[in-house]
Design an enzyme around this catalytic site. Structure first.
Site, PDB file in Angstrom:
ATOM      1  N   ALA A   1      -2.194  -5.010  -0.844  1.00 42.72           N
ATOM      2  CA  ALA A   1      -3.292  -5.097  -0.173  1.00 42.72           C
ATOM      3  C   ALA A   1      -3.802  -6.441  -0.392  1.00 42.72           C
ATOM      4  O   ALA A   1      -3.812  -6.983  -1.350  1.00 42.72           O
ATOM      5  CB  ALA A   1      -4.502  -4.000  -0.431  1.00 42.72           C
TER       6      ALA A   1
ATOM      7  N   GLY B   1       1.274  -1.401  -0.478  1.00 43.01           N
ATOM      8  CA  GLY B   1       1.471  -1.339   1.185  1.00 43.01           C
ATOM      9  C   GLY B   1       2.600  -2.055   1.412  1.00 43.01           C
ATOM     10  O   GLY B   1       3.241  -1.925   2.438  1.00 43.01           O
TER      11      GLY B   1
ATOM     12  N   GLU C   1       5.288   0.121   1.164  1.00 46.95           N
ATOM     13  CA  GLU C   1       5.085   1.313   2.402  1.00 46.95           C
ATOM     14  C   GLU C   1       5.606   0.727   3.695  1.00 46.95           C
ATOM     15  O   GLU C   1       6.144   1.628   4.546  1.00 46.95           O
ATOM     16  CB  GLU C   1       3.769   1.733   2.437  1.00 46.95           C
TER      17      GLU C   1
ATOM     18  N   GLU D   1      -0.754   1.802  -6.893  1.00 54.01           N
ATOM     19  CA  GLU D   1      -2.047   2.098  -6.517  1.00 54.01           C
ATOM     20  C   GLU D   1      -2.629   2.797  -7.417  1.00 54.01           C
ATOM     21  O   GLU D   1      -3.955   2.998  -7.857  1.00 54.01           O
ATOM     22  CB  GLU D   1      -2.033   2.831  -5.123  1.00 54.01           C
TER      23      GLU D   1
END
Ligand code: NAD
Length: 698
Positions: free
Chosen positions: A63, A102, A105, A125
């Site tokens: 992020a 992310g 992901e 995370e």
């Protein structure tokens, strides 16, 4: 079209390139740009497959911390990922550097993945008190199975490209470093073989394989031992489990969202976020200009091949820096080398390094009985007995033996760096480098500046910390520096609590319930009870008021900790788990009788307050004196060096959460009931309370 994401077609492949330095973080512009570029690729009739790659040093590394705490602007990451996954043209991700959070992901939303051999992937995370909230907990287990996904997500550990391929996270590992070539090759193969989009959300074989097994129960039981009291890992586990129990992928995504929300609301998140940023901030030394020159450290000398010296040497050898170790006797060198070899062989047995690496690393170590062999060393670290006279004599000899500009460092845990430096003609080159035991495990390096240490030397030892993969914190010179000075106060208070009526097991339980990996007395057993005893005896000889305690009695009876197998606790041989020793009660009762102490019931609350607040008060004095320049430096020392639970953010951050006014009033009441300088409220604490401020405001 966003300027941070571009779309270009090369033959039959539509190439989507993210260019958002430094780490291609998932900012709004990147998310928007990727979605837009995928749309263009879909509309491009000549593109038969799409390739997602990143410019610069890494794939998307997570992020965008610059947007942290701000409301998420559309499109959210989960939507972008779904948009990619739904694409009717196959999308390939090519990974270099790190695909984290992310970033991974997003790669899991692509239909095929290739990584260069040096790449790493992970979902970290949990380290910030969260779970991967854009489908990571639902897609990863569909590729790796439950056990592997739970391990990766609950620990946040990264895996290298080779392991990622074995786990099914990437389809191919490319030779070489050319990520574009690797991506193009896979994309062309997809086109050439007419492969269709393979959507991870639609895979079911791994889900079927683990459905109904006891893998979750077993994993949860393990987690309860390893991460007791920590919120996010359990939520990560629940989210992965939801992939197996939900009726559909979308249902699982809903559950992931709910659990993500619960993590967002947890108190522990603030502590973890503080710990994360504090660790980064600690490396930027306040008052040290950014352009301070850093000396080259290519050869290192270590004096002493005991507990510390031998393992300190490993830290340098591990990153390819040759080390020469000096001792007084050949036998001591042999013993030290044997310890190092054994450590490396254990690592090889566990598959962490290869047999060839064991020999390679051993080959970087040379030994000597003569300090003249340090004439080429850029840095020499002394790690001999904690005795000022011995250390001064060594530094005098180093002054003669070492070349100009060599850094002369001491691993002392308590002694005065200025006095050690006074034994040389170059105090500007003398510094403390306080490693923690076991020095191959604990990642803190408390660098101690003497009054005359030059900026260049300070900057160099901080750079050395980074090079050897430690978290460096620069602190000032005083007895015990930051960490041991505070620990000393906690230890003294814990010992007094036992004098007054608590048991070692009760005190230790309060500390482990708080989140420390071990209590005060289990720690004394590990370090050696004689260490504290000889320090107290030195103080007594110097005429300091150091009251006797039952720990002195223990040392005098030869119960020196784990090394003598007679100590505060008995231990189960197999796992070294402390067991309360009934003989302990007798010894403590005898001590109380000798001292005429009437034992009383002591509550857990009093134990926690006395053990913690005495540290906070000392921490405030440390800040007041400038020994630590920022409260975050103290937090990092305690999290990285002493296992302070990172979800509580470190002692000073925790104190801010508890409320400094309530801490001050308790400190004052202990000062009047118990007396002692340690309870005299720190002026800084009083000042902050009177101004309605926190340590974090300084
Ligand atoms: P140790 O007793 O295990 O080892 C000291 C070694 O130094 C011995 O092998 C001894 O032979 C050698 N030595 C003594 N004088 C020497 C000399 N003149 N030249 C060369 N070698 C000499 O001690 P340790 O636990 O490794 O502690 C070393 C230093 O590290 C101390 O200052 C200690 O305070 C500090 N320290 C220890 C720990 C710990 O947990 N053990 C943690 C942090 C810092």
């Amino acid at each position: 079209m966003s300027d941070v994401v571009t779309y270009n077609r090369e033959g039959a492949v539509g190439v989507i390139t993210v260019n958002y330095p430094p780490v291609n973080a998932l900012s709004h512009a990147v998310r928007f740009g990727i979605k837009d570029a995928v749309k263009r690729g879909q509309a491009d009739a000549n593109a038969k497959a799409l390739l997602l790659i990143c410019d610069g040093r890494t794939f998307i590394a997570g992020a965008d911390i610059r947007e942290l705490g701000e409301p998420m602007q559309e499109p959210g990451l989960a939507k972008v990922i779904k948009f990619i996954e739904d694409s009717d043209k196959p999308v390939v991700a090519a990974i270099h550097g790190t695909a984290l959070g992310g970033g991974l992901e997003l790669a899991l939303g692509c239909h095929y993945r290739v990584a260069v051999a040096s790449a790493k992937v992970g979902l970290p995370e949990v380290k910030l008190g969260l779970l991967p909230g854009a489908g990571g907990t639902q897609r990863l287990p569909r590729l790796t199975g439950a056990q592997n996904a739970m391990e990766m997500i609950t620990t946040g550990q990264f895996v290298g490209a080779g392991d990622a391929a074995k786990l099914g996270i990437v389809d191919e590992v490319a030779q070489g470093d050319d990520v574009k070539a690797a991506g193009m090759a896979l994309a062309q193969k997809v086109v050439g073989e007419g492969l269709q989009p393979r959507r991870v959300s639609e895979l079911t074989d791994k889900l079927e394989a683990d459905k109904g097994s006891d893998v979750f129960t077993r994993f949860r039981a393990g987690l309860e031992k390893k991460a007791q009291g920590v919120f996010a890992p359990f939520k990560c586990l629940e989210a992965v489990e939801a992939a197996f129990t939900s009726a559909s992928f979308d249902e699982g995504m809903k559950r992931e969202r709910q659990l993500f929300g619960e993590c967002m609301e947890s108190d522990q998140r603030a502590g973890l976020i503080h710990a994360f940023f504090a660790e980064r901030e600690a490396s930027k030394v306040s008052g040290l200009p950014k352009d301070t020159p850093v000396r080259d450290v290519k050869k290192v000398g270590v004096i002493g091949a005991g507990t510390m010296g031998s393992v300190i040497s490993m830290n340098f050898v591990n990153v390819g820096i040759p080390v020469t170790i000096a001792e007084v006797k050949q036998e001591a060198l042999d013993k030290g080398l044997a310890v190092i070899r054994k450590n490396y062989e254990n690592s090889a047995k566990k598959g962490r390094i290869t047999r060839a690496q064991v020999e390679e690393r051993m080959g970087l170590i040379s030994t000597t009985l003569n300090y003249d062999n340090f004439k080429d060393a850029d840095l020499v670290i002394e790690a001999v007995f904690e005795n000022m006279a011995v250390k001064k004599s060594i530094f005098g000899r180093l002054d003669t033996a070492c070349k100009p500009g060599a850094i002369l460092a001491s691993n002392t845990s308590t002694l005065d760096i200025d006095e050690i430096a006074s034994a040389t003609s170059r105090p500007e080159d003398v510094v403390g480098m306080h490693f923690f035991s076991p020095a191959n495990v604990i990642n803190l390096l408390e660098n101690v500046r003497g009054t005359k240490t030059s900026d260049e030397v300070k900057a160099t030892v901080m750079a050395v910390a980074k090079k050897i993969k430690k978290v460096g914190v620069l602190v000032g010179n005083c007895y015990g520096f930051v960490g041991n000075r505070m620990l000393h106060q906690r230890g003294a208070e814990a010992t007094k609590l036992i004098n007054e009526g608590a048991s070692p097991a009760q005190v230790d339980k309060v500390l482990t319930d708080f989140g420390f990996p071990m209590g005060q007395f289990a720690m004394s057993d590990l370090a050696g009870i004689d260490i504290g005893y000889s320090i107290r005896e030195e103080c007594r000889k110097a005429g300091e008021d150091t009251p006797r305690s039952w720990m002195d009695k223990l040392a005098e009876e030869g119960r020196l900790g784990q090394k003598t197998m007679a100590r505060v606790y008995e231990y189960e041989e197999c796992n070294r788990k402390p067991i309360v020793d009934p003989k302990e009660d007798e010894l403590i009762a005898e001590f109380r009788k000798e001292q005429g102490i009437e034992s009383r019931e002591i509550s857990d609350k009093e134990i926690l307050e006395r053990c913690m607040y005495v540290m906070i008060n000392e921490g405030a004095k440390i800040l007041e004196e400038g020994v630590a320049s920022r409260s975050l430096d103290i937090d990092v020392v305690w999290i990285c060096g002493y296992g302070f639970p990172s979800y509580r953010g470190g002692p000073m951050f925790w104190a801010d959460q508890v409320g400094l006014d309530s801490i001050l009033s308790t400190v004052k009441s202990f000062h009047s009931s118990l007396g002692g300088d340690q309870w005299k409220p720190a002026a800084l604490l009083e000042k902050l309370v009177s101004e309605g401020k926190k340590f974090g405001d300084l």
